[in-house]
Design an enzyme around this catalytic site. Structure first.
Site, PDB file in Angstrom:
ATOM      1  CB  CYS A  67      -1.447  -2.774   4.213  1.00  0.00           C
ATOM      2  SG  CYS A  67      -0.408  -3.852   5.245  1.00  0.00           S
ATOM      3  CB  THR A  68      -1.071  -1.866   9.462  1.00  0.00           C
ATOM      4  OG1 THR A  68      -0.831  -3.246   9.134  1.00  0.00           O
ATOM      5  CG2 THR A  68      -1.675  -1.780  10.847  1.00  0.00           C
ATOM      6  CG  ASN A  96      -2.413  -8.083   4.139  1.00  0.00           C
ATOM      7  OD1 ASN A  96      -3.262  -8.818   4.664  1.00  0.00           O
ATOM      8  ND2 ASN A  96      -1.371  -8.565   3.484  1.00  0.00           N
ATOM      9  NE  ARG A 139       9.124  -8.828  10.304  1.00  0.00           N
ATOM     10  CZ  ARG A 139       8.582  -7.830   9.612  1.00  0.00           C
ATOM     11  NH1 ARG A 139       8.695  -7.821   8.297  1.00  0.00           N
ATOM     12  NH2 ARG A 139       7.947  -6.846  10.219  1.00  0.00           N
ATOM     13  CG  ASN A 152       6.676 -13.025  -1.101  1.00  0.00           C
ATOM     14  OD1 ASN A 152       6.591 -14.218  -0.818  1.00  0.00           O
ATOM     15  ND2 ASN A 152       6.162 -12.509  -2.201  1.00  0.00           N
TER      16      ASN A 152
END
Length: 481
Positions: A289-290, A453, A334, A320
């Site tokens: 997405c980035t 995103n 994370r 997620n």
């Protein structure tokens, strides 16, 4: 009559005109596979208020709102033509008509502008192309919504099946519920029913077979009548050619990955390098997405000014793959609670630029911070340009790119001084330039790029799938090169 009465009467008149546009737009879409756009924004299945709000976007062009009284004649002219599958932008038709000094009627001008979609030039609709979703997570469900929305006359992409791991009792009911309601993107636009006996979800008349399997080798797609299909892997489990090739079984012709590909897997950003794909390529990636957010504006800046080097810092919503509360995670940071912390993490977007823009010689570095919002991110693109410029020049250029260039489906432009991340939920663009935040000093430019995103990226995935399937229909009037 007061001024307020005049304003209200004007609003009611415009509502009435917008109402009259809806059946015309719907008929063109259902019967001829024509998508009516207004400055790259689809008007298919839109409400009266949505149509009127989309017309207000024209203030970005001329500083004044585009009225439905101006666009309705072009829409009516389209209905009288023998059109083939296409995308037709009535906003651009109205804008170019204003600047045309030949004195043509609306009907004659429209017929000329869309001549490539009529008569001997038009594309004949085919049987459509089967699509299979492998996985049904955040991206999978949004891609499913888009495929269902774009089913149109039935001659385009057809979502035939989804492959998932078994989840116990009422698994299919729960998956249908996740498709029906989304905490971020809202309700599904239409109706969804479940046929548990036949393991099928029926969404707006589209029958989607739910196939349970733990591995690609367990699935016989031909048993479900699936042929020559494009499989969209949104699990991210396999990212190299060897792993993704396990999907290439009878019934599956191509595999599209919704994550950055590794090794020699092509990373495709629609609008930038999709036309470099070889027709016989069976494995490809839609990058991240980035990457989709930064590459189109980076290309635009390189084309105009030249880029010597750059750094991208992404402030990214949590996903997620992070933990709700502190718990074990293979990545050091994370594992910490996503909704309670800003988390420094890595991003492969900067290195992926080289695959999408191989001619760009500038070194691009990058880093990322995950923040406690569930959707919409912002990329801060800091560039050293090959020449000096001004803020006004860059703003005018990027505004024009977002409206009339081949990148207009990828790049959006906003001037609202009070815009925040939640305003961009549901954006169909890969990247939205925040005009108010733009910084330019000499040969240094800093672009602030919003992006959904989830949904914006899913739209880019669909565009790539349309391209490789051969159902990416031409747009009229053609964008400026």
């Amino acid at each position: 009559m007061t001024v307020n009465d005049d304003s209200f009467t004007n609003w009611k008149n415009r509502e009435e005109i917008a109402e009259s546009m809806i059946p015309l737009i719907g008929k063109l879409h259902r019967e001829r596979d024509v998508t009516v756009l207004l400055h790259s924004r689809s008007l298919v299945n839109k409400s009266v208020v949505s149509i009127l709000k989309t017309h207000r976007f024209a203030r970005q062009i001329a500083g004044e709102e585009l009225s439905v009284t101006e666009t309705l004649p072009f829409l009516q002219a389209l209905t009288a033509l023998d059109l083939g599958p296409s995308q037709i932008d009535i906003g651009m038709l109205a804008a170019t008509y204003k600047s045309d000094d030949r004195g043509l009627s609306v009907e004659a001008f429209t017929a000329e502008a869309v001549a490539g979609a009529t008569g001997a030039n038009k594309i004949e609709g085919g049987e459509g192309r089967d699509v299979v979703l492998y996985g049904f997570g955040r991206i999978g469900r949004l891609v499913a919504r888009l495929l269902i929305e774009k089913s149109g006359s039935g001659n385009g992409l057809r979502l035939r099946a989804m492959v998932v791991r078994g989840g116990g009792d009422q698994d299919i009911v729960k998956r249908a519920s996740l498709l029906r309601r989304d905490s971020i993107h809202g309700q599904f636009q239409g109706t969804i029913t479940v046929d548990e006996a036949n393991s099928t979800i029926i969404a707006n008349g589209n029958e989607i077979k739910v196939i349970y399997a733990n591995d690609p080798s367990e699935v016989d797609y031909t048993a479900y009548g699936i042929k020559n299909a494009i499989l969209i892997d949104n699990t991210g489990k396999w990212r190299d050619r060897e792993g993704l090739s396990t999907h290439l079984r009878p019934g599956i012709d191509k595999v599209v990955l919704t994550a950055p590909g590794k090794g020699d897997v092509p990373n495709i950003v629609h609008g930038v390098n999709h036309d470099t794909l070889k027709p016989d390529e069976q494995i490809l990636s839609c990058a991240s997405c980035t990457t989709n957010a930064i590459v189109p504006p980076l290309k635009a800046m390189e084309d105009k000014y030249g880029v010597l080097r750059g750094h991208v810092e992404t402030v990214h919503s949590f996903t997620n793959d992070q933990n709700l509360l502190d718990n074990y995670h293979k990545s050091e940071r994370r594992g910490r609670s996503a909704p309670l912390n800003m988390v420094i993490t890595e991003t492969g977007a900067a290195s992926a630029v080289a695959k999408a823009l191989p001619d760009l010689k500038a070194r691009i570095t990058g880093s990322s911070i995950r923040v406690p919002v569930p959707d919409v991110s912002i990329a801060i693109l800091n560039l050293q340009l090959a020449r000096e410029t001004s803020r006004e020049e860059v703003l005018d250029y990027l505004r024009d790119v977002s409206l009339t260039s081949p990148l207009r489906r990828q790049i959006d432009f906003i001037t609202a001084p009070d815009a925040v991340s939640s305003d961009f939920i549901g954006s169909r663009h890969a990247s939205i330039i925040d005009a108010g935040a733009l910084k330019v000093e000499g040969d240094n430019a800093i672009l602030y790029l919003w992006y959904d995103n989830e949904f914006g990226y899913s739209c880019q995935v669909i565009r790539v799938v349309q391209h490789v399937s051969g159902v990416e229909y031409p747009t009229f009037p053609a964008p400026a090169v």
